[in-house]
Write an enzyme that holds these catalytic residues in place. Structure first.
Site, short mmCIF file in Angstrom:
data_model
loop_
_atom_site.label_atom_id
_atom_site.label_comp_id
_atom_site.label_asym_id
_atom_site.label_seq_id
_atom_site.Cartn_x
_atom_site.Cartn_y
_atom_site.Cartn_z
N SER A 3 31.70 44.99 40.55
CA SER A 3 32.74 44.84 39.52
C SER A 3 34.04 44.36 40.12
CB SER A 3 32.96 46.20 38.86
OG SER A 3 34.14 46.18 38.07
N TYR B 55 35.19 54.55 39.40
CA TYR B 55 34.19 53.52 39.11
C TYR B 55 34.25 52.41 40.15
CZ TYR B 55 32.23 49.46 36.69
OH TYR B 55 31.52 48.33 36.37
N LYS C 202 31.39 51.24 43.00
CA LYS C 202 30.85 49.89 43.14
C LYS C 202 31.06 49.36 44.56
CE LYS C 202 29.09 49.30 39.04
NZ LYS C 202 27.62 49.20 38.90
#
Lengths: 280, 280
Positions: free
Chosen positions: B112, B149, B153
């Site tokens: 991401s 998050y 990643k």
């Protein structure tokens, strides 16, 4: 300055105690999974006995501290995911959460050269020889972990950066990619029993032995240089996240010390090249 | 080529299905936590219903595959550690372990832009305006995650690299730092309801609305460009680990597409700048 030291009685923790325990600037709290050996130099130190995978225990130990040096973790490159998951992944998360909650100014995180280990693996053993390495790895090079252990340390670096850049505390976090700090009785490139340089595993004078010594002349960080680096991390006023290579001023090192020199004034006194042979 | 697609029915998974399901080169197996909505375009697809946090289920699904596209995971930047721990940290570990064990040639990992999110946060909103961004983030820049998050990643990227460089399989792993793939009904920089560009949260014509649109003109990756990028990843013969920016050929993008162009022949057809207004 009140400083919590996790993993206090390992190779690196004891180097900090040896160098900095008596410094008037610091009041240390030592945390380890076990009490120190009573017969050791550290036998009379008060110790918080806790596992860093226990978030509540770490938060309690961090209360009223100004800084945390987080060394505790599973330390071997042959570890499985299960070996590193709780002590290293959850451990560094607990350390940073505690630092945020207790409003600690400073976190120093024991990262490892194994975050970058594939650069070495790809270039060994030629990398170990000659007066100067063909490259200098810095904080700006992409990570290339060589083990689950290395991945867990890279995760810790990322998490340190995330906390510093997204929360009010800690104000600064320094990840030290420790190369090779040895026990006091083997504080030179000829190593210690645990690490296979001079433990009889390799016959003295054999190619394997010479190769290990050559590697250590690049990788060694003397205990006084390591303690000095920690001192520099604790003393700086600069905020932010930084990555430093934990290594002495070795001629043949392949980890750059420029960022530590420039950012925190690291001035190592030792150089593996000064050792022609192990001490008598 | 047998390809396992995890997280098949999300925004990105359906873009792959739309572009590549009928390609004769590929035989897909779709894995998701739930069966597809029967009334949807995908309602008649056979589905392996499993959670990627279940290692055994992922290993079973990976048997007899040649490649895995691993998209499944918790997708929001406001997630806590507990939100990302099992789906993202354990999920990508399970995916790579399954790929190693089943001897898959190729893994494509949905990373991401939030791995690098602090570069944006530090430079917004100026970054969104003007015909060209002041920097181009590439696979060589240090990570700066903006969330748990994003950290999860970054961990996935490191783990992909570790597997490729240390085990026989997978032969290659490509981490795509997905910028913004939208649902079919909003496949343009004016966004979709879920992402707040055009859902009434911002009054059309307001500063906030214009800012969101300006951002999306830099961040959008059209569904056909995303599907094409996945196709390039599956078709390459080169071994190794790579990081690509998942973004269209937007004039004002701040994620570089050079590495994808050079390494896998990514040739995006879309450019957010071509959209003066949302379609009628």
């Amino acid at each position: 300055m009140n400083v919590l030291l996790t993993g206090a009685y390992g190779r690196c923790g004891t180097a900090i105690i040896d160098q900095l325990h008596d410094e008037p600037d610091y009041e240390f709290t030592y945390l380890d999974r076990e009490e120190p050996d009573e017969s050791s130099t550290y036998g009379d130190h008060d110790t918080v006995v806790a596992d860093v995978a226990d978030g509540l225990a770490v938060r309690e130990a961090a209360a009223d501290q100004d800084a945390m040096i987080h060394l505790a973790g599973y330390p071997f490159t042959d570890g499985t995911w299960d070996d590193v998951h709780q002590p290293n992944i959850i451990g560094v998360l607990n350390a940073l959460e505690a630092a945020r909650e207790a409003e600690l100014e400073t976190v120093v995180f024991a990262s490892s050269n194994h975050v970058m280990g594939m650069y070495e693996a790809e270039n060994a053993p030629d990398l170990y020889y000659g007066s100067e390495a063909p490259f200098q790895l810095s904080h700006e090079d992409p990570v290339r972990p060589d083990s689950y252990y290395g991945v867990s340390k890279s995760f810790g670096e990322d998490l340190c950066r995330y906390y510093v850049e997204n929360y009010e505390y800690p104000k600064r976090a320094h990840a030290i990619r420790i190369c090779s700090v040895r026990m006091p009785e083997y504080d030179h490139p000829y190593g210690d029993a645990e690490h296979g340089v001079d433990d009889g595993e390799y016959e003295r004078g054999s190619d394997e032995y010479e190769q290990q010594v050559a590697r250590m002349k690049g990788m060694w960080q003397s205990r006084r240089d390591f303690g000095h680096m920690i001192d520099c991390c604790l003393q700086t006023d600069e905020a932010g996240f930084e990555i430093f290579s934990g290594v002495s001023d070795n001629d043949r090192r392949w980890y750059s010390i420029e960022n530590a020199r420039e950012t925190i004034g690291y001035e190592p006194q030792d150089n593996g090249e000064e050792w022609d042979a192990p001490p008598e």
